[in-house]
Design an enzyme around this catalytic site. Sequence first.
Site, PDB file in Angstrom:
ATOM      1  N   LYS A 179      48.321  34.676  37.545  1.00 50.03           N
ATOM      2  CA  LYS A 179      48.523  33.166  38.187  1.00 50.03           C
ATOM      3  C   LYS A 179      49.888  32.420  37.891  1.00 50.03           C
ATOM      4  CE  LYS A 179      44.049  32.575  39.465  1.00 50.03           C
ATOM      5  NZ  LYS A 179      42.468  31.639  39.479  1.00 50.03           N
ATOM      6  N   LYS A 213      40.527  43.218  43.604  1.00 50.23           N
ATOM      7  CA  LYS A 213      39.224  42.796  43.822  1.00 50.23           C
ATOM      8  C   LYS A 213      39.331  42.273  44.650  1.00 50.23           C
ATOM      9  CE  LYS A 213      39.643  38.751  41.017  1.00 50.23           C
ATOM     10  NZ  LYS A 213      39.251  37.982  39.841  1.00 50.23           N
ATOM     11  N   LYS A 240      39.043  35.177  46.718  1.00 49.94           N
ATOM     12  CA  LYS A 240      39.077  34.139  47.831  1.00 49.94           C
ATOM     13  C   LYS A 240      40.818  33.985  48.276  1.00 49.94           C
ATOM     14  CE  LYS A 240      36.815  31.690  44.208  1.00 49.94           C
ATOM     15  NZ  LYS A 240      35.834  30.796  43.776  1.00 49.94           N
TER      16      LYS A 240
HETATM   17  P1  TYM Z   1      35.258  32.475  39.858  1.00 49.76           P
HETATM   18  O1  TYM Z   1      34.848  31.207  40.378  1.00 49.76           O
HETATM   19  O2  TYM Z   1      36.546  33.142  40.206  1.00 49.76           O
HETATM   20  O3  TYM Z   1      34.117  33.504  40.196  1.00 49.76           O
HETATM   21  C1  TYM Z   1      32.703  33.050  40.010  1.00 49.76           C
HETATM   22  C2  TYM Z   1      31.788  34.278  39.521  1.00 49.76           C
HETATM   23  O4  TYM Z   1      31.997  35.541  40.458  1.00 49.76           O
HETATM   24  C3  TYM Z   1      32.701  36.810  39.811  1.00 49.76           C
HETATM   25  N1  TYM Z   1      33.442  37.642  40.702  1.00 49.76           N
HETATM   26  C4  TYM Z   1      33.196  38.554  41.077  1.00 49.76           C
HETATM   27  N2  TYM Z   1      32.273  39.515  40.703  1.00 49.76           N
HETATM   28  C5  TYM Z   1      32.423  40.801  41.398  1.00 49.76           C
HETATM   29  N3  TYM Z   1      33.276  41.214  42.084  1.00 49.76           N
HETATM   30  C6  TYM Z   1      34.347  40.275  42.631  1.00 49.76           C
HETATM   31  N4  TYM Z   1      35.263  40.681  43.619  1.00 49.76           N
HETATM   32  C7  TYM Z   1      34.237  39.002  41.778  1.00 49.76           C
HETATM   33  N5  TYM Z   1      35.118  38.024  42.104  1.00 49.76           N
HETATM   34  C8  TYM Z   1      34.611  36.874  41.335  1.00 49.76           C
HETATM   35  C9  TYM Z   1      33.237  36.178  38.616  1.00 49.76           C
HETATM   36  O5  TYM Z   1      33.523  37.156  37.579  1.00 49.76           O
HETATM   37  C10 TYM Z   1      32.394  35.117  38.287  1.00 49.76           C
HETATM   38  O6  TYM Z   1      31.254  35.570  37.358  1.00 49.76           O
HETATM   39  N6  TYM Z   1      36.420  31.238  34.937  1.00 49.76           N
HETATM   40  C11 TYM Z   1      35.253  31.316  36.071  1.00 49.76           C
HETATM   41  C12 TYM Z   1      34.459  30.281  36.127  1.00 49.76           C
HETATM   42  C13 TYM Z   1      33.842  29.611  34.830  1.00 49.76           C
HETATM   43  C14 TYM Z   1      32.683  30.311  33.864  1.00 49.76           C
HETATM   44  C15 TYM Z   1      32.977  29.391  32.813  1.00 49.76           C
HETATM   45  C16 TYM Z   1      32.115  31.454  34.204  1.00 49.76           C
HETATM   46  C17 TYM Z   1      34.522  28.496  34.345  1.00 49.76           C
HETATM   47  N7  TYM Z   1      33.606  28.644  33.133  1.00 49.76           N
HETATM   48  C18 TYM Z   1      31.480  29.568  31.926  1.00 49.76           C
HETATM   49  C19 TYM Z   1      31.026  31.744  33.165  1.00 49.76           C
HETATM   50  C20 TYM Z   1      30.921  30.567  32.340  1.00 49.76           C
HETATM   51  C21 TYM Z   1      35.822  31.893  37.309  1.00 49.76           C
HETATM   52  O7  TYM Z   1      36.828  31.590  37.526  1.00 49.76           O
HETATM   53  O8  TYM Z   1      35.041  32.567  38.253  1.00 49.76           O
END
Ligand code: TYM
Length: 330
Positions: free
Chosen positions: A112, A195, A198
């Site tokens: 990023k 992957k 968004k």
């Molecule tokens: P975020 O918002 O990017 O994504 C949310 C969840 O979706 C999963 N994910 C995927 N799984 C499979 N294939 C994909 N292409 C894919 N894209 C996204 C992510 O692994 C995630 O589980 N940092 C985290 C949010 C967060 C969080 C936390 C998660 C903040 N604090 C504490 C767990 C515990 C994030 O950016 O997820």
Amino acid sequence: MKDLVFSGIKPTSVPHLGNYIGAIKQWVDIQKNHRCLFSIVDLHAITVPQDPKEMRQNTLDIAATYLACGIDPARSTIYIQSEVAEHAELAWILGTVTKMGELERMTQFKDKSQKGGRERAGLGLFAYPALMAADILLYDTSAVPVGEDQMQHLELARVIARRFNQEFGETFVIPQALIQKHGSRIMSLQDADKKMSKSDESKSGTIMLDDDADAIRKKIMRAVTDTGGGVYFEPEKKPAVSNLMTIYHHLSGKTMKEIETLYEGKGYGDFKKDLAEIVVDYLGPIREKLETFRREPGELHKVLDAGRDKAKAMAEAKMELVRERVGLGR
Ligand code: TYM
């Protein structure tokens, strides 16, 4: 007492199919026999620029999606991260036991910050994993169901928890990641090396949970496949088809073997046509519910108010202990 599970999604857009298969779908099962907190992590979202109005709408959309996908507010606590200020307070404290070198090694930060260069990257983006550790450690979480891309952050949360416990005495539970065998990394429909995300420039690579039937059909029919025919699950040799099969498997309940048998001797076209209908049928009711919540958000606010109060009570109790351990206040 049952183990506590925590997870969250950033309100940077409506969730996509990768979020659903990698995260939300697991949560729906896990909540049946665990205490769960599912947060909308808006403080994480602002580590990259957001339009304030859009982010507010996304925040409600994520809450609506949780409910539409089957997260049950009677079992699980659904709340907005920024409404429980203890997340930010604990993140600051954990920042004091997190090393610069550890944060510099995070691939998400490297990715990023690549565009504008390291010098121009925000402190919030750099400290992101300390906030994520705070989310998890604040609630004595034992399991964190996430997609594979969050593994590195979770490893660091474990390191931070252990270090804090060593320095200040047993305070935090060491959390475990929960990753599924298939589907922890759903790939873009346009590029099986990337992957599903968004922020993908190619909008047709990502299925959003509010896409209508036409959009879904178009995206699936245009999805890239691999050279050489045959519907086989071979992630190394056939990454694009294996990715489509993973989606098929999750939304139909069929095993990979069953899918292979079903399409023996058939081409990619037949397979994609069926897959498109499976996705359309599966996401249709979710989209309808999401739209009902958009029109009538009253119920949503009730759920978020109750979730905030519950999470806050838990977080306050933990922070009292943390402040005492560290020697903050009188
Ligand atoms: P975020 O918002 O990017 O994504 C949310 C969840 O979706 C999963 N994910 C995927 N799984 C499979 N294939 C994909 N292409 C894919 N894209 C996204 C992510 O692994 C995630 O589980 N940092 C985290 C949010 C967060 C969080 C936390 C998660 C903040 N604090 C504490 C767990 C515990 C994030 O950016 O997820």
